[in-house]
Design an enzyme around this catalytic site. Sequence first.
Site, PDB file in Angstrom:
ATOM      1  N   ASP A 108      -0.222 -42.817  15.554  1.00  0.00           N
ATOM      2  CA  ASP A 108      -1.147 -42.647  16.671  1.00  0.00           C
ATOM      3  C   ASP A 108      -1.460 -41.176  16.903  1.00  0.00           C
ATOM      4  O   ASP A 108      -0.572 -40.399  17.234  1.00  0.00           O
ATOM      5  CB  ASP A 108      -0.521 -43.220  17.955  1.00  0.00           C
ATOM      6  CG  ASP A 108      -0.309 -44.730  17.863  1.00  0.00           C
ATOM      7  OD1 ASP A 108      -1.162 -45.391  17.260  1.00  0.00           O
ATOM      8  OD2 ASP A 108       0.682 -45.222  18.396  1.00  0.00           O
TER       9      ASP A 108
ATOM     10  N   ASP B 258       3.104 -39.338  11.531  1.00  0.00           N
ATOM     11  CA  ASP B 258       3.017 -40.131  12.740  1.00  0.00           C
ATOM     12  C   ASP B 258       1.720 -40.942  12.600  1.00  0.00           C
ATOM     13  O   ASP B 258       0.831 -40.571  11.826  1.00  0.00           O
ATOM     14  CB  ASP B 258       2.944 -39.160  13.934  1.00  0.00           C
ATOM     15  CG  ASP B 258       2.614 -39.857  15.222  1.00  0.00           C
ATOM     16  OD1 ASP B 258       3.257 -40.864  15.543  1.00  0.00           O
ATOM     17  OD2 ASP B 258       1.693 -39.384  15.920  1.00  0.00           O
TER      18      ASP B 258
HETATM   19  P1  B16 Z   1       3.452 -49.868  20.766  1.00  0.00           P
HETATM   20  P2  B16 Z   1       3.414 -43.016  17.362  1.00  0.00           P
HETATM   21  C1  B16 Z   1       3.629 -44.355  19.650  1.00  0.00           C
HETATM   22  O1  B16 Z   1       3.206 -44.273  18.332  1.00  0.00           O
HETATM   23  C2  B16 Z   1       2.531 -43.927  20.611  1.00  0.00           C
HETATM   24  O2  B16 Z   1       2.271 -42.556  20.489  1.00  0.00           O
HETATM   25  C3  B16 Z   1       2.942 -44.218  22.014  1.00  0.00           C
HETATM   26  O3  B16 Z   1       1.911 -43.840  22.904  1.00  0.00           O
HETATM   27  C4  B16 Z   1       3.238 -45.707  22.142  1.00  0.00           C
HETATM   28  O4  B16 Z   1       3.680 -46.039  23.450  1.00  0.00           O
HETATM   29  C5  B16 Z   1       4.320 -46.080  21.131  1.00  0.00           C
HETATM   30  O5  B16 Z   1       3.885 -45.748  19.836  1.00  0.00           O
HETATM   31  C6  B16 Z   1       4.653 -47.561  21.162  1.00  0.00           C
HETATM   32  O6  B16 Z   1       3.557 -48.276  20.690  1.00  0.00           O
HETATM   33  O7  B16 Z   1       3.257 -50.233  22.204  1.00  0.00           O
HETATM   34  O8  B16 Z   1       2.263 -50.154  19.892  1.00  0.00           O
HETATM   35  O9  B16 Z   1       4.732 -50.429  20.195  1.00  0.00           O
HETATM   36  O10 B16 Z   1       2.685 -41.880  17.996  1.00  0.00           O
HETATM   37  O11 B16 Z   1       4.911 -42.827  17.240  1.00  0.00           O
HETATM   38  O12 B16 Z   1       2.754 -43.494  16.088  1.00  0.00           O
HETATM   39 MG    MG Z   2       1.365 -39.850  17.849  1.00  0.00          MG
END
Ligand code: B16
Ligand code: MG
Length: 218
Positions: free
Chosen positions: A10, A8
């Site tokens: 984030d 992952d």
């Molecule tokens: P974006 P991951 C996710 O990333 C985040 O954890 C989540 O908080 C966020 O809303 C989502 O990506 C969408 O991100 O707005 O940048 O498209 O944890 O799957 O790496």
């Molecule tokens: Mg994450």
Amino acid sequence: QPKAFLFDLDGVIVDTAHFHYQAWRRLANEKLGFDISEEFNESLKGVSRTESLERILAHGNVTLDAATKDAYATLKNDWYTELIHKMVPDDILPGVSEFLEKTRLAGIKIGLGSVSKNAIPILERIGILNAFDTIIDGTKITKGKPDPEVFLKGAEALGVVPEECVVFEDAVAGIEAAHRAGMKTVGIGLPSILTKADVVLANLNNLQIAELQNSLFS
Ligand code: B16
Ligand code: MG
């Protein structure tokens, strides 16, 4: 024996989970008239941008028309983008670069499994885009976590079966997605939150592959 590790983004490779929280909190404070706690933010981790906004609106009992929702999701992303533009290679979380290197040397494939549409710009900014054999991000999937799509696509792209994959995740929704895909999980964070993960670690610092293999595959 694991053949692929799926990471992952984030909260595992970089601490952008905190930037997402800051940007959503600003939206809630400035546009919606309420605050969101760090505890509530846990439920947004791994969840797509539009679904995150829906959860925030439900949390604050606010109803908006579709055009306003779109505008607010864009505004949040503008604020979030400002925050990630300041990122540098030093922002990679402790032990990540070393662990990616060890993984590569062990002949294990490396994939990214993120719901974020900002994944590639972030990996470029921190200088590790080339470390990945495949990148599955928010632009390549139709369903966010806890749907297993992101990880199943990662396994497929790497030519391995789910049972040979280990997913590294900081989100409850991400652990569920990985298990639904039939993969082993390493939770990054607190055992009290990531109760379903096969193993929970604070971070990837000093993690040995052999040690991980023992706890997950024996
Ligand atoms: P974006 P991951 C996710 O990333 C985040 O954890 C989540 O908080 C966020 O809303 C989502 O990506 C969408 O991100 O707005 O940048 O498209 O944890 O799957 O790496
Ligand atoms: Mg994450």
